[in-house]
Write a protein that holds these residues in place. Structure first.
Motif, PDB file in Angstrom:
ATOM      1  N   ALA A  71       0.826  -1.202   0.000  1.00  0.00           N
ATOM      2  CA  ALA A  71       0.000   0.000   0.000  1.00  0.00           C
ATOM      3  C   ALA A  71       0.865   1.258   0.000  1.00  0.00           C
ATOM      4  O   ALA A  71       0.578   2.243  -0.708  1.00  0.00           O
ATOM      5  CB  ALA A  71      -0.938  -0.006   1.198  1.00  0.00           C
ATOM      6  N   GLU A  72       1.921   1.255   0.784  1.00  0.00           N
ATOM      7  CA  GLU A  72       2.813   2.412   0.831  1.00  0.00           C
ATOM      8  C   GLU A  72       3.454   2.655  -0.534  1.00  0.00           C
ATOM      9  O   GLU A  72       3.584   3.804  -0.986  1.00  0.00           O
ATOM     10  CB  GLU A  72       3.895   2.194   1.895  1.00  0.00           C
ATOM     11  CG  GLU A  72       3.353   2.256   3.320  1.00  0.00           C
ATOM     12  CD  GLU A  72       4.404   1.889   4.348  1.00  0.00           C
ATOM     13  OE1 GLU A  72       5.389   1.202   3.965  1.00  0.00           O
ATOM     14  OE2 GLU A  72       4.234   2.252   5.530  1.00  0.00           O
ATOM     15  N   LYS A  73       3.844   1.572  -1.194  1.00  0.00           N
ATOM     16  CA  LYS A  73       4.468   1.688  -2.520  1.00  0.00           C
ATOM     17  C   LYS A  73       3.491   2.261  -3.534  1.00  0.00           C
ATOM     18  O   LYS A  73       3.851   3.125  -4.344  1.00  0.00           O
ATOM     19  CB  LYS A  73       4.967   0.313  -2.957  1.00  0.00           C
ATOM     20  CG  LYS A  73       5.791   0.324  -4.239  1.00  0.00           C
ATOM     21  CD  LYS A  73       6.369  -1.059  -4.521  1.00  0.00           C
ATOM     22  CE  LYS A  73       7.288  -1.021  -5.732  1.00  0.00           C
ATOM     23  NZ  LYS A  73       7.878  -2.370  -5.999  1.00  0.00           N
ATOM     24  N   ILE A  74       2.242   1.788  -3.485  1.00  0.00           N
ATOM     25  CA  ILE A  74       1.214   2.262  -4.413  1.00  0.00           C
ATOM     26  C   ILE A  74       0.941   3.751  -4.206  1.00  0.00           C
ATOM     27  O   ILE A  74       0.904   4.542  -5.164  1.00  0.00           O
ATOM     28  CB  ILE A  74      -0.079   1.448  -4.244  1.00  0.00           C
ATOM     29  CG1 ILE A  74       0.116   0.042  -4.816  1.00  0.00           C
ATOM     30  CG2 ILE A  74      -1.262   2.147  -4.909  1.00  0.00           C
ATOM     31  CD1 ILE A  74      -1.032  -0.899  -4.522  1.00  0.00           C
ATOM     32  N   PHE A 101       1.866   6.675  -6.938  1.00  0.00           N
ATOM     33  CA  PHE A 101       0.767   7.418  -7.553  1.00  0.00           C
ATOM     34  C   PHE A 101       0.903   8.920  -7.291  1.00  0.00           C
ATOM     35  O   PHE A 101       0.613   9.737  -8.172  1.00  0.00           O
ATOM     36  CB  PHE A 101      -0.578   6.906  -7.042  1.00  0.00           C
ATOM     37  CG  PHE A 101      -1.743   7.404  -7.843  1.00  0.00           C
ATOM     38  CD1 PHE A 101      -2.121   6.761  -9.014  1.00  0.00           C
ATOM     39  CD2 PHE A 101      -2.462   8.526  -7.443  1.00  0.00           C
ATOM     40  CE1 PHE A 101      -3.186   7.228  -9.769  1.00  0.00           C
ATOM     41  CE2 PHE A 101      -3.527   8.997  -8.192  1.00  0.00           C
ATOM     42  CZ  PHE A 101      -3.892   8.342  -9.360  1.00  0.00           C
ATOM     43  N   ARG A 102       1.330   9.282  -6.110  1.00  0.00           N
ATOM     44  CA  ARG A 102       1.524  10.706  -5.816  1.00  0.00           C
ATOM     45  C   ARG A 102       2.557  11.312  -6.758  1.00  0.00           C
ATOM     46  O   ARG A 102       2.385  12.435  -7.262  1.00  0.00           O
ATOM     47  CB  ARG A 102       1.964  10.874  -4.358  1.00  0.00           C
ATOM     48  CG  ARG A 102       0.835  10.738  -3.350  1.00  0.00           C
ATOM     49  CD  ARG A 102       1.356  10.840  -1.940  1.00  0.00           C
ATOM     50  NE  ARG A 102       0.291  10.731  -0.951  1.00  0.00           N
ATOM     51  CZ  ARG A 102       0.496  10.526   0.356  1.00  0.00           C
ATOM     52  NH1 ARG A 102       1.740  10.413   0.807  1.00  0.00           N
ATOM     53  NH2 ARG A 102      -0.515  10.435   1.184  1.00  0.00           N
ATOM     54  N   GLU A 103       3.613  10.566  -6.985  1.00  0.00           N
ATOM     55  CA  GLU A 103       4.654  11.053  -7.891  1.00  0.00           C
ATOM     56  C   GLU A 103       4.111  11.190  -9.314  1.00  0.00           C
ATOM     57  O   GLU A 103       4.363  12.195  -9.997  1.00  0.00           O
ATOM     58  CB  GLU A 103       5.838  10.092  -7.869  1.00  0.00           C
ATOM     59  CG  GLU A 103       6.997  10.522  -8.740  1.00  0.00           C
ATOM     60  CD  GLU A 103       8.162   9.556  -8.669  1.00  0.00           C
ATOM     61  OE1 GLU A 103       9.056   9.638  -9.533  1.00  0.00           O
ATOM     62  OE2 GLU A 103       8.171   8.707  -7.748  1.00  0.00           O
ATOM     63  N   ALA A 104       3.327  10.195  -9.746  1.00  0.00           N
ATOM     64  CA  ALA A 104       2.763  10.244 -11.099  1.00  0.00           C
ATOM     65  C   ALA A 104       1.727  11.353 -11.233  1.00  0.00           C
ATOM     66  O   ALA A 104       1.671  12.056 -12.249  1.00  0.00           O
ATOM     67  CB  ALA A 104       2.140   8.896 -11.436  1.00  0.00           C
ATOM     68  N   GLU A 105       0.902  11.505 -10.183  1.00  0.00           N
ATOM     69  CA  GLU A 105      -0.147  12.528 -10.223  1.00  0.00           C
ATOM     70  C   GLU A 105       0.453  13.924 -10.332  1.00  0.00           C
ATOM     71  O   GLU A 105      -0.093  14.801 -11.017  1.00  0.00           O
ATOM     72  CB  GLU A 105      -1.028  12.400  -8.980  1.00  0.00           C
ATOM     73  CG  GLU A 105      -2.310  13.210  -9.025  1.00  0.00           C
ATOM     74  CD  GLU A 105      -3.157  13.018  -7.787  1.00  0.00           C
ATOM     75  OE1 GLU A 105      -4.389  13.014  -7.894  1.00  0.00           O
ATOM     76  OE2 GLU A 105      -2.573  12.850  -6.690  1.00  0.00           O
ATOM     77  N   ALA A 159      -3.159   7.173 -14.131  1.00  0.00           N
ATOM     78  CA  ALA A 159      -3.208   5.726 -14.309  1.00  0.00           C
ATOM     79  C   ALA A 159      -1.792   5.253 -14.589  1.00  0.00           C
ATOM     80  O   ALA A 159      -1.181   5.663 -15.572  1.00  0.00           O
ATOM     81  CB  ALA A 159      -4.145   5.344 -15.451  1.00  0.00           C
ATOM     82  N   ILE A 160      -1.254   4.427 -13.689  1.00  0.00           N
ATOM     83  CA  ILE A 160       0.125   3.961 -13.810  1.00  0.00           C
ATOM     84  C   ILE A 160       0.175   2.468 -13.557  1.00  0.00           C
ATOM     85  O   ILE A 160      -0.834   1.843 -13.231  1.00  0.00           O
ATOM     86  CB  ILE A 160       1.052   4.693 -12.814  1.00  0.00           C
ATOM     87  CG1 ILE A 160       0.589   4.401 -11.363  1.00  0.00           C
ATOM     88  CG2 ILE A 160       1.063   6.194 -13.084  1.00  0.00           C
ATOM     89  CD1 ILE A 160       1.553   4.918 -10.310  1.00  0.00           C
ATOM     90  N   GLN A 161       1.372   1.898 -13.688  1.00  0.00           N
ATOM     91  CA  GLN A 161       1.589   0.506 -13.328  1.00  0.00           C
ATOM     92  C   GLN A 161       2.563   0.432 -12.172  1.00  0.00           C
ATOM     93  O   GLN A 161       3.562   1.154 -12.143  1.00  0.00           O
ATOM     94  CB  GLN A 161       2.161  -0.287 -14.515  1.00  0.00           C
ATOM     95  CG  GLN A 161       1.167  -0.599 -15.617  1.00  0.00           C
ATOM     96  CD  GLN A 161       1.725  -1.603 -16.606  1.00  0.00           C
ATOM     97  OE1 GLN A 161       2.478  -2.508 -16.250  1.00  0.00           O
ATOM     98  NE2 GLN A 161       1.346  -1.438 -17.878  1.00  0.00           N
ATOM     99  N   VAL A 162       2.255  -0.455 -11.235  1.00  0.00           N
ATOM    100  CA  VAL A 162       3.176  -0.754 -10.135  1.00  0.00           C
ATOM    101  C   VAL A 162       3.327  -2.265 -10.077  1.00  0.00           C
ATOM    102  O   VAL A 162       2.355  -2.979  -9.805  1.00  0.00           O
ATOM    103  CB  VAL A 162       2.656  -0.210  -8.788  1.00  0.00           C
ATOM    104  CG1 VAL A 162       3.573  -0.660  -7.655  1.00  0.00           C
ATOM    105  CG2 VAL A 162       2.559   1.307  -8.816  1.00  0.00           C
ATOM    106  N   ASP A 163       4.514  -2.737 -10.381  1.00  0.00           N
ATOM    107  CA  ASP A 163       4.801  -4.179 -10.389  1.00  0.00           C
ATOM    108  C   ASP A 163       3.824  -4.948 -11.271  1.00  0.00           C
ATOM    109  O   ASP A 163       3.342  -6.033 -10.913  1.00  0.00           O
ATOM    110  CB  ASP A 163       4.773  -4.749  -8.967  1.00  0.00           C
ATOM    111  CG  ASP A 163       5.845  -4.148  -8.082  1.00  0.00           C
ATOM    112  OD1 ASP A 163       6.879  -3.703  -8.622  1.00  0.00           O
ATOM    113  OD2 ASP A 163       5.647  -4.109  -6.853  1.00  0.00           O
TER     114      ASP A 163
END
Length: 295
Positions: free
Chosen positions: A251-254, A258-262, A268-272
């Motif tokens: 959850a912390e990684k997500i 997302f904050r960085e992408a936003e 809308a991004i991909q994580v792992d």
């Protein structure tokens, strides 16, 4: 916000079990006036419960009264709804009228006794065929009230034993026979704006592996806690309804990604290898908030 992982039943007519329960690490102790008390002992048990309410306690204290359809419910409430009671568990709720009537009585008792109206929680148990079938209508009780004030029903609890008995079910240890009723209670609770519900007690004390599987299914299936009938169940229940270290790290990684992408204009991004958008991020943030509130 208080945790609602573990609600430990203690028979109101067994003083040593009540005294012990109040010292244990349950989020709430439920002093029982219903199934664990014989009909001939119900009046005397009310007095014992009244005495227990003045004892030191670690967590909150609820009283499970008898069902609205019984001749005991009214006296249970009139005698027990006093300062020191954090909540009432109402068994075998089958209609909005049941909840409305009990809420009305509780509101008037609070007012009469100088307590803030709506301060005592009311947790209905959905544990009959009619209760499960009508659960959406049960939760509509809030709209029946002609008087103002906060709605005291924050969450409901499931009662698998009575439900299974009434339907003639013979659940296996992994309880697929009860999955539909559980899912229905979770869905109806959230649709009505209530918290996620509390799951049914587990009665197979020696089946620890199966209990572990049941707790995992329960949390993943949308329950926030469990009714307990033995002190040994508290530690696994309290642990099971908190996210694992791996889930917290995920959850912390997500949230961080997302904050960085936003900030760069992406939503809308991909994580792992998993697609992440606002609903996924909101869920991850809610998990982190729950962990923070439990600390």
């Amino acid at each position: 916000m208080p945790m609602n992982r573990s609600f430990l039943f203690a028979p109101g007519n067994v003083a040593r079990r009540v005294e012990k329960a109040l010292t244990l690490e349950a989020d709430a102790v439920i002093l029982d006036l219903e199934d664990s008390v014989a009909v001939s002992d119900k009046a005397a048990t009310r007095q014992r419960v009244a005495q227990a309410l003045s004892l030191p306690r670690r967590g909150r204290v609820y009283v499970r009264v008898n069902a609205p359809s019984t001749p005991f419910c009214y006296a249970d409430l009139v005698e027990k709804l006093k300062p020191g009671v954090d909540g009432v568990v109402l068994p075998k709720v089958e209609s909005a009228a049941d909840l409305h009537a009990i809420d009305w009585l509780m509101a008037n008792l609070e007012r009469e006794r100088g307590m803030p109206v709506g301060s005592v929680d009311l947790m209905p148990q959905i544990e009959t065929a009619a209760g499960v079938q009508r659960v959406d209508r049960v939760f509509q009780a809030r709209s029946l009230r002609p008087y103002p004030g906060a709605w005291r029903v924050k969450r409901a609890a499931f009662g698998a034993a009575d439900y299974g008995h009434e339907l003639g079910l013979s659940p296996t240890l992994d309880e697929p026979e009860l999955a539909d009723a559980r899912a229905r209670l979770v869905l109806s609770s959230r649709a009505a704006g209530l918290e996620n519900p509390i799951d049914s007690p587990w009665f197979h004390f020696k089946e620890t592996a199966a209990f572990g599987r049941a707790l995992e299914r329960s949390r993943r299936g949308g329950f926030q806690g469990r009714l307990c009938v033995h002190p040994d169940q508290l530690a696994p229940v309290n642990a099971a309804y908190l996210p694992s270290a791996e889930e917290i790290a995920r959850a912390e990684k997500i949230v961080a990604a997302f904050r960085e992408a936003e900030a760069k204009g992406a939503a809308a991004i991909q994580v792992d290898g998993q697609m992440i958008d606002y609903p996924v991020v909101h869920r991850a943030q809610a998990l982190l908030d729950a962990v923070k509130n439990s600390a």
